[in-house]
Design an enzyme around this catalytic site. Structure first.
Site, mmCIF file in Angstrom:
data_model
loop_
_atom_site.group_PDB
_atom_site.id
_atom_site.type_symbol
_atom_site.label_atom_id
_atom_site.label_comp_id
_atom_site.label_asym_id
_atom_site.label_seq_id
_atom_site.Cartn_x
_atom_site.Cartn_y
_atom_site.Cartn_z
ATOM 1 N N ASP A 216 -3.364 2.098 13.868
ATOM 2 C CA ASP A 216 -2.185 1.149 14.352
ATOM 3 C C ASP A 216 -1.365 0.808 13.149
ATOM 4 O O ASP A 216 -1.502 0.696 12.056
ATOM 5 C CB ASP A 216 -3.011 -0.314 14.782
ATOM 6 C CG ASP A 216 -2.136 -1.178 15.621
ATOM 7 O OD1 ASP A 216 -1.757 -0.595 16.519
ATOM 8 O OD2 ASP A 216 -1.992 -2.330 14.985
ATOM 9 N N GLU A 267 -15.022 13.889 3.511
ATOM 10 C CA GLU A 267 -16.476 13.847 3.200
ATOM 11 C C GLU A 267 -17.277 14.079 4.193
ATOM 12 O O GLU A 267 -18.536 14.350 4.172
ATOM 13 C CB GLU A 267 -16.727 12.582 2.472
ATOM 14 C CG GLU A 267 -16.124 11.952 1.461
ATOM 15 C CD GLU A 267 -16.064 10.604 0.882
ATOM 16 O OE1 GLU A 267 -17.120 9.789 1.578
ATOM 17 O OE2 GLU A 267 -15.507 10.207 0.207
HETATM 18 C C1 GLC Z 1 0.303 -1.557 17.887
HETATM 19 C C2 GLC Z 1 -0.437 -1.567 19.019
HETATM 20 C C3 GLC Z 1 0.209 -2.801 20.001
HETATM 21 C C4 GLC Z 1 -0.118 -4.035 19.055
HETATM 22 C C5 GLC Z 1 0.356 -3.759 17.787
HETATM 23 C C6 GLC Z 1 0.105 -4.776 16.920
HETATM 24 O O1 GLC Z 1 1.802 -1.288 18.178
HETATM 25 O O2 GLC Z 1 -0.261 -0.376 19.775
HETATM 26 O O3 GLC Z 1 -0.628 -2.944 21.093
HETATM 27 O O4 GLC Z 1 0.297 -5.188 19.833
HETATM 28 O O5 GLC Z 1 0.428 -2.683 17.205
HETATM 29 O O6 GLC Z 1 -1.021 -4.529 16.464
#
Ligand code: GLC
Length: 553
Positions: A216, A267
């Site tokens: 993310d 790993e």
């Molecule tokens: C990313 C995710 C989104 C989330 C953001 C904060 O963009 O896809 O859904 O709100 O990160 O974590």
């Protein structure tokens, strides 16, 4: 040979060509009946995914979380949130997926934690200058009494990017940085403890057997030293696409983190993969995330955000293959996910709708549903013929449109709250998907509860209805996926064909692919044999907003 081994093309890692299906756990299938989807729900529906013919699933976060941003606010990275089940449920889901030859990627959220994470709670208690605060980005405020935020950065979800805390003695204190909601404090990725903790979290899930991670906000973890002021340009994308030199997006230092993680992944056996969610202004820059010693894949957001315009689509495909090719990475392709308007609606919008704004009852430029669905089916027909790896988002195989009429009182996206309803946010693409037309909550569960209301007309999109209809979107996806595998379309290269300005056309071996974005039907000649049509049509002329795979002679 296990089923998993059979799926990998010889000499080529599985993720180079895989079709990866995104499950948004809260909206996929709900075994407990509480209105929120869960892991046992997923396990119970894996047969449908095997039938669909995907190679892997990516699960949006299901870890312990107060759910202030639908799980992208993690309080414990090593456990499952009770609304989704238990670690044992996860293990069972993973085993059942693997038994069906489906790989499993989990979402990792390293840019920020929840404010309920033990480390953040300790940081609040420990006070300025402490080791605990150093794991996050705490700063003194500006102004005479520190009453002004440390800089002028604005949160992706609206409002400022800093929140002031009250110190243990009750006085107004330092500020902490949050790119997203105030309940999502950013980690300080220059901190060694943070780095070590995430290596350990990676290993925790790798040891359980996951095949990779979707990372993310992979472009946001490192901030420019000194945290200088910055005001986004007016038409900039909220996640950073389109903007150069933003002090919190795409900083060079992030690459050291991925080089480090690459080693951790290496790993383990079985080609474990990292896929970065990185919204960057250019494909050239995006490709830096997938250099040979960094991540394995990154989402192709420039492709996803390209409007329905033949020249623009041709250009972005060409550029994607070029730029990813230069670093030896496969291109990826994606048309929908849980953050953008579903492509069965987005491709027919008649007004701008920047990422994150969503579309709701009062929005201008609402799409014509039939044009949207035609374009979506045509776009997917082209996408699944492209070399590289593709991502699908749950429900797109049913042709689901965006849910555009969600009443205000049901909205949950923090974007809606932080902008006082000015931006609808992303709830419209997150509505629980329909499985059976006649069942409560369309088969999402047996109780009829649903955390976001399902539009009544979704009965016609339910999987059982589409299953029985040879011309349905579901059966189109199945056919495309079957042929893609049979013909090994995920690997190799393409040859462009020129069928006119309003057409996207290319060849994969003897298979021709054409999409007609013009106003008039496109004659393909008497000697064509259609292999797939995005929607059935008669004769040899490809109608507007249709696509086909065909052979000649
Ligand atoms: C990313 C995710 C989104 C989330 C953001 C904060 O963009 O896809 O859904 O709100 O990160 O974590």
């Amino acid at each position: 040979m296990t089923e998993l081994e059979q799926f990998a093309a010889p000499g080529s890692e599985w993720w180079r060509s895989a079709v990866i299906y995104q499950i948004y756990p809260r909206s996929f299938a709900d075994a407990s009946g509480d209105g929120i989807g869960d892991l046992p729900g997923i396990t119970g529906r894996l047969d449908a995914l095997q039938e669909l013919g995907i190679d892997a699933i990516w699960l949006s976060p299901f870890m312990t979380s107060p759910q202030k941003d639908a799980g992208y606010d993690v309080a414990d990275y090593r456990d499952v949130d009770p609304i989704f089940g238990t670690l044992a449920d996860f293990d069972e889901m993973l085993a059942q997926a693997h038994a069906r030859g489906i790989r499993v990627i989990v979402d990792l959220v390293p840019n920020h934690s929840s404010d309920q994470h033990a480390w953040f709670q300790e940081a609040l208690k420990a006070g300025p200058g402490s080791r605990e605060r150093a794991r996050y980005v705490f700063r003194d405020g500006r102004g005479e009494n520190g009453e002004l935020p440390p800089n002028n950065w604005e949160s992706v979800f609206g409002g400022g990017m800093w929140q002031r805390v009250t110190e243990a003695d009750g006085t107004p204190g330092q500020w902490y940085l949050h790119i997203f909601d105030a309940t999502q404090p950013d980690f300080d990725w220059t901190n060694e403890e943070v780095k070590e903790e995430f290596r350990s979290i990676l290993r925790f899930w790798l040891d359980r057997g996951v095949d990779g991670f979707r990372v993310d906000v992979a472009h946001g973890m490192v901030k420019e030293a000194g945290l200088p002021d910055y005001a986004p340009v007016a038409d900039a994308d909220s996640m950073g696409g389109g903007e150069e030199n933003v002090p919190y997006w795409g900083q060079d230092g992030v690459h050291d983190i991925y080089r480090d993680w690459h080693q951790v992944m290496a790993e383990y056996d079985g080609d474990r993969a990292l896929c970065g969610e990185a919204w960057l202004p250019t494909l050239k820059k995006t490709a830096l995330w997938v250099r040979p010693d960094e991540m394995h894949q990154t989402f192709n957001f420039p492709y996803m955000m390209t409007e329905w315009d033949a020249a623009k689509i041709r250009d972005i495909i060409r550029e994607s293959l070029d730029e990813f090719g230069k670093v030896g990475a496969p291109s990826t392709w994606v048309l929908s996910n849980h953050d953008v308007i579903r492509h069965a609606s987005r491709l027919a919008l008649t007004a701008d709708s920047p990422q994150g704004d969503g579309i709701g009852p009062l929005s201008a430029g609402k799409p014509d549903p039939s044009a949207g669905l035609s374009r979506a089916r045509a776009a997917t027909t082209a996408m699944l013929a492209l070399p590289g790896s593709s991502y699908l988002y749950q429900g797109e195989e049913l042709g689901l449109p965006e849910a555009m009429e969600i009443p205000d009182e049901f909205r949950q996206d923090p974007t809606w709250f932080r902008t006082n309803g000015e931006r609808y946010g992303r709830d419209g693409c997150r509505v629980p998907i329909p499985w059976e037309s006649g069942a409560p909550a369309f088969g999402f569960n047996t109780t009829g509860d649903s955390w976001l209301p399902q539009p009544g007309e979704w009965a016609t999109f339910a999987r059982d209805v589409e299953q029985a209809d040879a011309t349905s979107t579901l059966n189109l996806y199945k056919e495309l996926l079957r042929l893609r595998r049979e013909r090994d379309l995920g690997i190799g290269s393409l040859v462009w064909e020129d069928l006119g300005e309003q057409t996207v056309a290319f060849r994969r071996g003897d298979l021709h692919v054409a999409v007609n974005l013009g106003d008039a039907p496109l004659e393909l000649g008497d000697d064509v044999t259609f292999v797939v049509q995005s929607q059935p049509f008669d004769g040899t002329a490809l109608p507007t907003d249709h696509a086909t795979w065909y052979t000649k002679g």
